[in-house]
Design a protein around this motif. Sequence first.
Motif, short mmCIF file in Angstrom:
data_model
loop_
_atom_site.label_atom_id
_atom_site.label_comp_id
_atom_site.label_asym_id
_atom_site.label_seq_id
_atom_site.Cartn_x
_atom_site.Cartn_y
_atom_site.Cartn_z
N ALA A 29 0.84 -1.21 0.00
CA ALA A 29 0.00 0.00 0.00
C ALA A 29 0.87 1.26 0.00
O ALA A 29 0.58 2.22 -0.72
N ILE A 30 1.95 1.24 0.79
CA ILE A 30 2.86 2.38 0.80
C ILE A 30 3.45 2.59 -0.59
O ILE A 30 3.46 3.71 -1.11
N ARG A 31 3.92 1.51 -1.21
CA ARG A 31 4.52 1.61 -2.54
C ARG A 31 3.51 2.15 -3.56
O ARG A 31 3.84 3.03 -4.36
N GLU A 32 2.28 1.63 -3.52
CA GLU A 32 1.27 2.07 -4.48
C GLU A 32 0.97 3.56 -4.33
O GLU A 32 0.88 4.29 -5.33
N HIS A 33 0.81 4.01 -3.10
CA HIS A 33 0.52 5.44 -2.87
C HIS A 33 1.72 6.31 -3.22
O HIS A 33 1.56 7.40 -3.77
N ARG A 34 2.92 5.83 -2.93
CA ARG A 34 4.14 6.58 -3.26
C ARG A 34 4.25 6.76 -4.78
O ARG A 34 4.50 7.86 -5.27
N ILE A 35 4.05 5.68 -5.52
CA ILE A 35 4.15 5.74 -6.98
C ILE A 35 3.04 6.62 -7.55
O ILE A 35 3.28 7.41 -8.48
N ASN A 38 3.97 10.01 -7.52
CA ASN A 38 5.19 10.25 -8.29
C ASN A 38 6.37 10.64 -7.39
O ASN A 38 7.13 11.55 -7.69
N ILE A 39 6.51 9.92 -6.28
CA ILE A 39 7.60 10.15 -5.32
C ILE A 39 8.53 8.94 -5.38
O ILE A 39 8.08 7.80 -5.32
N THR A 40 9.81 9.19 -5.49
CA THR A 40 10.78 8.10 -5.52
C THR A 40 10.98 7.56 -4.10
O THR A 40 10.70 8.25 -3.10
N GLN A 41 11.52 6.35 -4.04
CA GLN A 41 11.88 5.79 -2.73
C GLN A 41 12.88 6.69 -2.03
O GLN A 41 12.77 6.92 -0.82
N GLU A 42 13.84 7.17 -2.76
CA GLU A 42 14.88 8.03 -2.20
C GLU A 42 14.27 9.28 -1.57
O GLU A 42 14.61 9.66 -0.44
N ARG A 43 13.36 9.91 -2.31
CA ARG A 43 12.75 11.15 -1.81
C ARG A 43 11.89 10.90 -0.57
O ARG A 43 11.97 11.64 0.41
N LEU A 44 11.07 9.84 -0.61
CA LEU A 44 10.23 9.53 0.54
C LEU A 44 11.09 9.18 1.75
O LEU A 44 10.80 9.61 2.86
N ALA A 45 12.14 8.43 1.53
CA ALA A 45 13.04 8.07 2.63
C ALA A 45 13.65 9.32 3.26
O ALA A 45 13.71 9.44 4.49
N LEU A 46 14.09 10.26 2.42
CA LEU A 46 14.65 11.51 2.94
C LEU A 46 13.61 12.29 3.75
O LEU A 46 13.91 12.83 4.81
N ASP A 49 13.18 10.68 7.04
CA ASP A 49 14.42 10.57 7.80
C ASP A 49 14.80 9.11 8.08
O ASP A 49 15.14 8.74 9.21
N ILE A 50 14.68 8.29 7.03
CA ILE A 50 15.11 6.89 7.12
C ILE A 50 15.97 6.57 5.90
O ILE A 50 15.95 7.30 4.91
N ASP A 51 16.72 5.51 5.98
CA ASP A 51 17.55 5.08 4.86
C ASP A 51 16.68 4.53 3.74
O ASP A 51 15.66 3.89 3.99
N ARG A 52 17.09 4.77 2.49
CA ARG A 52 16.32 4.29 1.35
C ARG A 52 16.19 2.77 1.36
O ARG A 52 15.14 2.23 1.04
N SER A 53 17.23 2.08 1.76
CA SER A 53 17.18 0.62 1.78
C SER A 53 16.17 0.13 2.83
O SER A 53 15.51 -0.89 2.63
N TYR A 54 16.04 0.87 3.93
CA TYR A 54 15.06 0.51 4.95
C TYR A 54 13.64 0.70 4.41
O TYR A 54 12.77 -0.14 4.64
N LEU A 55 13.42 1.78 3.68
CA LEU A 55 12.11 2.00 3.07
C LEU A 55 11.80 0.87 2.09
O LEU A 55 10.67 0.38 2.03
N GLY A 56 12.81 0.44 1.35
CA GLY A 56 12.61 -0.70 0.44
C GLY A 56 12.20 -1.95 1.19
O GLY A 56 11.32 -2.69 0.75
N ARG A 57 12.81 -2.18 2.34
CA ARG A 57 12.46 -3.34 3.16
C ARG A 57 11.04 -3.20 3.71
O ARG A 57 10.31 -4.19 3.81
N ILE A 58 10.64 -1.98 4.05
CA ILE A 58 9.26 -1.75 4.51
C ILE A 58 8.30 -2.09 3.38
O ILE A 58 7.32 -2.81 3.58
N GLU A 59 8.58 -1.58 2.18
CA GLU A 59 7.70 -1.80 1.04
C GLU A 59 7.61 -3.28 0.64
O GLU A 59 6.60 -3.71 0.12
N ARG A 60 8.66 -4.02 0.89
CA ARG A 60 8.64 -5.46 0.59
C ARG A 60 8.08 -6.29 1.74
O ARG A 60 7.94 -7.50 1.64
N GLY A 61 7.75 -5.63 2.85
CA GLY A 61 7.18 -6.34 3.99
C GLY A 61 8.19 -7.14 4.78
O GLY A 61 7.83 -8.10 5.47
#
Length: 86
Positions: A29-35, A38-46, A49-61
């Motif tokens: 759901a986070i990934r769908e709303h982010r896309i 039109n927000i990149t993972q990098e931008r949302l992570a910034l 205030d979390i690392d982009r790789s952590y946001l990726g792990r959140i999005e992958r569950g």
Amino acid sequence: WILNPQKIIVLFYIGIEFMKDLSKQIGLAIREHRIAKNITQERLALMCDIDRSYLGRIERGEVNITVVKLSQIAQILEISIKDLIP
């Protein structure tokens, strides 16, 4: 009252599987709303205030997100926290 260890193990396993599935659904759901915004993972992570790789792990569950972080993500995406919870 006697506890059956096998039943406890089964209930524990069911709980773990439920949480994994829930984490995946929330992440999707986070990934769908982010896309959609039109927000990149990098931008949302910034912005969160979390690392982009952590946001990726959140999005992958792959990780359990805190309610505070979930609320922050919802605010940044300009949606209700209810929109992220199945």
